[in-house]
Scaffold this motif. Structure first.
Motif, PDB file in Angstrom:
ATOM      1  N   ALA A  87     -51.810 -42.688  58.216  1.00 45.08           N
ATOM      2  CA  ALA A  87     -52.018 -43.428  59.466  1.00 45.08           C
ATOM      3  C   ALA A  87     -51.678 -42.605  60.697  1.00 45.08           C
ATOM      4  CB  ALA A  87     -51.192 -44.716  59.444  1.00 45.08           C
ATOM      5  N   GLY A  88     -50.792 -41.623  60.550  1.00 37.79           N
ATOM      6  CA  GLY A  88     -50.412 -40.801  61.689  1.00 37.79           C
ATOM      7  C   GLY A  88     -51.574 -40.064  62.314  1.00 37.79           C
ATOM      8  N   VAL A  89     -52.610 -39.793  61.539  1.00 37.27           N
ATOM      9  CA  VAL A  89     -53.804 -39.119  62.053  1.00 37.27           C
ATOM     10  C   VAL A  89     -54.509 -39.986  63.096  1.00 37.27           C
ATOM     11  CG1 VAL A  89     -56.077 -38.203  61.391  1.00 37.27           C
ATOM     12  CG2 VAL A  89     -54.102 -37.833  59.909  1.00 37.27           C
ATOM     13  N   PHE A  90     -54.349 -41.303  62.976  1.00 38.46           N
ATOM     14  CA  PHE A  90     -55.096 -42.242  63.818  1.00 38.46           C
ATOM     15  C   PHE A  90     -54.236 -42.933  64.876  1.00 38.46           C
ATOM     16  CE2 PHE A  90     -56.978 -42.018  59.596  1.00 38.46           C
ATOM     17  CZ  PHE A  90     -58.262 -41.602  59.915  1.00 38.46           C
ATOM     18  N   ARG A  91     -52.921 -42.866  64.729  1.00 36.82           N
ATOM     19  CA  ARG A  91     -52.056 -43.570  65.685  1.00 36.82           C
ATOM     20  C   ARG A  91     -52.228 -42.993  67.084  1.00 36.82           C
ATOM     21  NH1 ARG A  91     -47.973 -43.695  61.436  1.00 36.82           N
ATOM     22  NH2 ARG A  91     -47.924 -45.818  60.597  1.00 36.82           N
ATOM     23  N   GLY A  92     -52.177 -43.885  68.076  1.00 43.44           N
ATOM     24  CA  GLY A  92     -52.329 -43.466  69.462  1.00 43.44           C
ATOM     25  C   GLY A  92     -53.773 -43.342  69.910  1.00 43.44           C
ATOM     26  N   ARG A  93     -54.702 -43.619  69.021  1.00 46.08           N
ATOM     27  CA  ARG A  93     -56.132 -43.552  69.366  1.00 46.08           C
ATOM     28  C   ARG A  93     -56.700 -44.963  69.432  1.00 46.08           C
ATOM     29  NH1 ARG A  93     -57.862 -38.202  68.120  1.00 46.08           N
ATOM     30  NH2 ARG A  93     -56.377 -37.087  66.772  1.00 46.08           N
ATOM     31  N   ASP A  94     -57.554 -45.186  70.383  1.00 39.19           N
ATOM     32  CA  ASP A  94     -58.199 -46.488  70.530  1.00 39.19           C
ATOM     33  C   ASP A  94     -59.425 -46.525  69.630  1.00 39.19           C
ATOM     34  OD1 ASP A  94     -59.262 -48.909  71.281  1.00 39.19           O
ATOM     35  OD2 ASP A  94     -59.943 -48.216  73.261  1.00 39.19           O
ATOM     36  N   SER A 117     -64.237 -31.215  44.024  1.00 35.25           N
ATOM     37  CA  SER A 117     -62.843 -31.385  43.655  1.00 35.25           C
ATOM     38  C   SER A 117     -61.928 -30.928  44.790  1.00 35.25           C
ATOM     39  CB  SER A 117     -62.517 -30.589  42.377  1.00 35.25           C
ATOM     40  OG  SER A 117     -62.711 -29.215  42.586  1.00 35.25           O
ATOM     41  N   GLY A 118     -60.767 -31.589  44.868  1.00 33.80           N
ATOM     42  CA  GLY A 118     -59.773 -31.209  45.866  1.00 33.80           C
ATOM     43  C   GLY A 118     -60.069 -31.649  47.282  1.00 33.80           C
ATOM     44  N   HIS A 119     -60.892 -32.649  47.443  1.00 34.87           N
ATOM     45  CA  HIS A 119     -61.350 -33.070  48.766  1.00 34.87           C
ATOM     46  C   HIS A 119     -60.283 -33.870  49.523  1.00 34.87           C
ATOM     47  CE1 HIS A 119     -61.805 -37.373  47.762  1.00 34.87           C
ATOM     48  NE2 HIS A 119     -61.978 -36.902  46.539  1.00 34.87           N
ATOM     49  N   PRO A 120     -60.343 -33.871  50.861  1.00 36.66           N
ATOM     50  CA  PRO A 120     -59.448 -34.725  51.657  1.00 36.66           C
ATOM     51  C   PRO A 120     -59.893 -36.183  51.594  1.00 36.66           C
ATOM     52  CG  PRO A 120     -60.894 -33.456  53.092  1.00 36.66           C
ATOM     53  CD  PRO A 120     -61.159 -32.983  51.697  1.00 36.66           C
ATOM     54  N   PHE A 121     -58.941 -37.095  51.832  1.00 38.89           N
ATOM     55  CA  PHE A 121     -59.226 -38.525  51.717  1.00 38.89           C
ATOM     56  C   PHE A 121     -58.256 -39.301  52.602  1.00 38.89           C
ATOM     57  CE2 PHE A 121     -56.105 -37.355  48.534  1.00 38.89           C
ATOM     58  CZ  PHE A 121     -55.141 -38.341  48.656  1.00 38.89           C
ATOM     59  N   LEU A 122     -58.545 -40.583  52.782  1.00 42.37           N
ATOM     60  CA  LEU A 122     -57.654 -41.457  53.539  1.00 42.37           C
ATOM     61  C   LEU A 122     -56.675 -42.154  52.598  1.00 42.37           C
ATOM     62  CD1 LEU A 122     -59.931 -43.244  56.179  1.00 42.37           C
ATOM     63  CD2 LEU A 122     -58.924 -40.961  56.227  1.00 42.37           C
ATOM     64  N   THR A 123     -55.439 -42.236  53.005  1.00 41.34           N
ATOM     65  CA  THR A 123     -54.437 -42.946  52.215  1.00 41.34           C
ATOM     66  C   THR A 123     -54.559 -44.452  52.440  1.00 41.34           C
ATOM     67  OG1 THR A 123     -52.784 -42.884  53.968  1.00 41.34           O
ATOM     68  CG2 THR A 123     -52.852 -40.991  52.435  1.00 41.34           C
ATOM     69  N   ARG A 124     -53.863 -45.197  51.603  1.00 47.47           N
ATOM     70  CA  ARG A 124     -53.798 -46.653  51.763  1.00 47.47           C
ATOM     71  C   ARG A 124     -53.274 -47.010  53.154  1.00 47.47           C
ATOM     72  NH1 ARG A 124     -53.315 -50.968  48.310  1.00 47.47           N
ATOM     73  NH2 ARG A 124     -53.336 -49.523  46.520  1.00 47.47           N
ATOM     74  N   ASP A 125     -52.257 -46.304  53.582  1.00 41.46           N
ATOM     75  CA  ASP A 125     -51.642 -46.538  54.891  1.00 41.46           C
ATOM     76  C   ASP A 125     -52.650 -46.326  56.020  1.00 41.46           C
ATOM     77  OD1 ASP A 125     -49.387 -46.924  56.688  1.00 41.46           O
ATOM     78  OD2 ASP A 125     -49.428 -44.767  57.030  1.00 41.46           O
ATOM     79  N   ALA A 126     -53.472 -45.288  55.902  1.00 41.56           N
ATOM     80  CA  ALA A 126     -54.481 -45.013  56.918  1.00 41.56           C
ATOM     81  C   ALA A 126     -55.520 -46.131  56.966  1.00 41.56           C
ATOM     82  CB  ALA A 126     -55.154 -43.675  56.641  1.00 41.56           C
ATOM     83  N   ALA A 127     -55.967 -46.577  55.794  1.00 43.81           N
ATOM     84  CA  ALA A 127     -56.957 -47.652  55.743  1.00 43.81           C
ATOM     85  C   ALA A 127     -56.406 -48.935  56.350  1.00 43.81           C
ATOM     86  CB  ALA A 127     -57.407 -47.886  54.306  1.00 43.81           C
ATOM     87  N   GLN A 128     -55.171 -49.270  56.020  1.00 44.84           N
ATOM     88  CA  GLN A 128     -54.547 -50.473  56.580  1.00 44.84           C
ATOM     89  C   GLN A 128     -54.428 -50.366  58.098  1.00 44.84           C
ATOM     90  OE1 GLN A 128     -50.983 -50.458  54.179  1.00 44.84           O
ATOM     91  NE2 GLN A 128     -51.818 -51.974  52.745  1.00 44.84           N
ATOM     92  N   HIS A 129     -54.083 -49.181  58.582  1.00 47.70           N
ATOM     93  CA  HIS A 129     -53.974 -48.986  60.029  1.00 47.70           C
ATOM     94  C   HIS A 129     -55.326 -49.190  60.711  1.00 47.70           C
ATOM     95  CE1 HIS A 129     -52.701 -47.291  63.876  1.00 47.70           C
ATOM     96  NE2 HIS A 129     -53.843 -46.633  63.864  1.00 47.70           N
ATOM     97  N   LEU A 130     -56.390 -48.630  60.147  1.00 49.73           N
ATOM     98  CA  LEU A 130     -57.723 -48.747  60.749  1.00 49.73           C
ATOM     99  C   LEU A 130     -58.198 -50.195  60.778  1.00 49.73           C
ATOM    100  CD1 LEU A 130     -59.337 -45.553  59.221  1.00 49.73           C
ATOM    101  CD2 LEU A 130     -58.912 -45.980  61.652  1.00 49.73           C
ATOM    102  N   VAL A 131     -57.883 -50.944  59.724  1.00 45.27           N
ATOM    103  CA  VAL A 131     -58.225 -52.372  59.719  1.00 45.27           C
ATOM    104  C   VAL A 131     -57.452 -53.095  60.813  1.00 45.27           C
ATOM    105  CG1 VAL A 131     -58.050 -54.534  58.417  1.00 45.27           C
ATOM    106  CG2 VAL A 131     -58.911 -52.464  57.291  1.00 45.27           C
ATOM    107  N   GLY A 132     -56.151 -52.868  60.860  1.00 48.87           N
ATOM    108  CA  GLY A 132     -55.318 -53.538  61.854  1.00 48.87           C
ATOM    109  C   GLY A 132     -55.675 -53.168  63.278  1.00 48.87           C
ATOM    110  N   ALA A 133     -56.150 -51.945  63.474  1.00 49.87           N
ATOM    111  CA  ALA A 133     -56.493 -51.483  64.820  1.00 49.87           C
ATOM    112  C   ALA A 133     -57.914 -51.848  65.224  1.00 49.87           C
ATOM    113  CB  ALA A 133     -56.306 -49.965  64.903  1.00 49.87           C
ATOM    114  N   GLY A 134     -58.680 -52.441  64.305  1.00 52.64           N
ATOM    115  CA  GLY A 134     -59.984 -52.987  64.665  1.00 52.64           C
ATOM    116  C   GLY A 134     -61.151 -52.035  64.614  1.00 52.64           C
TER     117      GLY A 134
END
Length: 205
Positions: A87-94, A117-134
């Protein structure tokens, strides 16, 4: 083209070739009719809630305003410490009401063995943050928005459970500005499909 390891590649052919059409029409008049057999998860594609949730909306249920002409935001995650983007990747962004496009740079491996293989991805925390932030839509230039080794697929589960469309296997996000563009990713209105290819593009103001 194999988009995801283990899925079949599409087969593109003529249903009616120009040569075959000569027998059907007047001299000098020919037509071509194409045929495609493919997995819905091919190329750059959108996931709808039905992809993950049996009672979720399918691709055909998205209104045009949910997938077209969305104000866009590119979140740069090319200089990351590990694979998981939290979620820290997205915090502070509208992100409210926006198409949030996560630029990881993984598309540099597109159509190579390294892509799978070895690709980047979003964590559960990031997904929850994006939902909460709209966030209205979330895209990523990676093999999967989830860790492909995690069978629970939390990012898909959370984002699609909230009705937020996911666009995977994006490319060229490095060519976009961080803001100041509108994003389009419109699938055909095919009923009963949880995923479908889109032509994803941005209009820069």
């Amino acid at each position: 083209m194999v988009t995801y390891p283990g899925l079949a590649s599409p087969v593109i052919s003529d249903w009616l070739s120009r040569d075959a059409s000569r027998a059907k029409y007047a001299p000098g008049t020919t037509f071509q009719i194409g045929k495609i057999e493919m997995i819905a998860n091919t190329g750059t594609y959108m996931d709808a809630p039905f992809h993950r949730h049996a009672d979720g909306a399918d691709i055909a249920a998205y209104p045009l305003e949910a997938v077209a002409d969305l104000e866009g935001l590119v979140v740069r995650a090319t200089a990351r410490a590990g694979r998981g983007l939290d979620a820290g990747v997205f915090r502070g962004r509208d992100v409210r009401g926006k198409a949030v496009l996560v630029h990881t740079g993984w598309d540099a491996h597109w159509r190579t063995a390294a892509y799978g293989s070895g690709h980047p991805f979003l964590t559960r925390d990031a997904a929850q943050h994006l939902v909460g932030a709209g966030a209205a839509l979330v895209g990523i230039d990676s093999l999967n928005i989830d860790d492909d080794k995690d069978g629970t697929r939390p990012a898909h589960t959370i984002l699609l459970g909230a009705g937020i469309a996911i666009v995977e296997h994006m490319t060229n996000l490095g060519a976009l500005p961080d803001t100041g563009f509108h994003f389009f990713a419109v699938p055909p209105k095919v009923k009963g499909m949880g995923s479908f290819p889109v032509r994803a593009f941005a209009h820069i103001a």
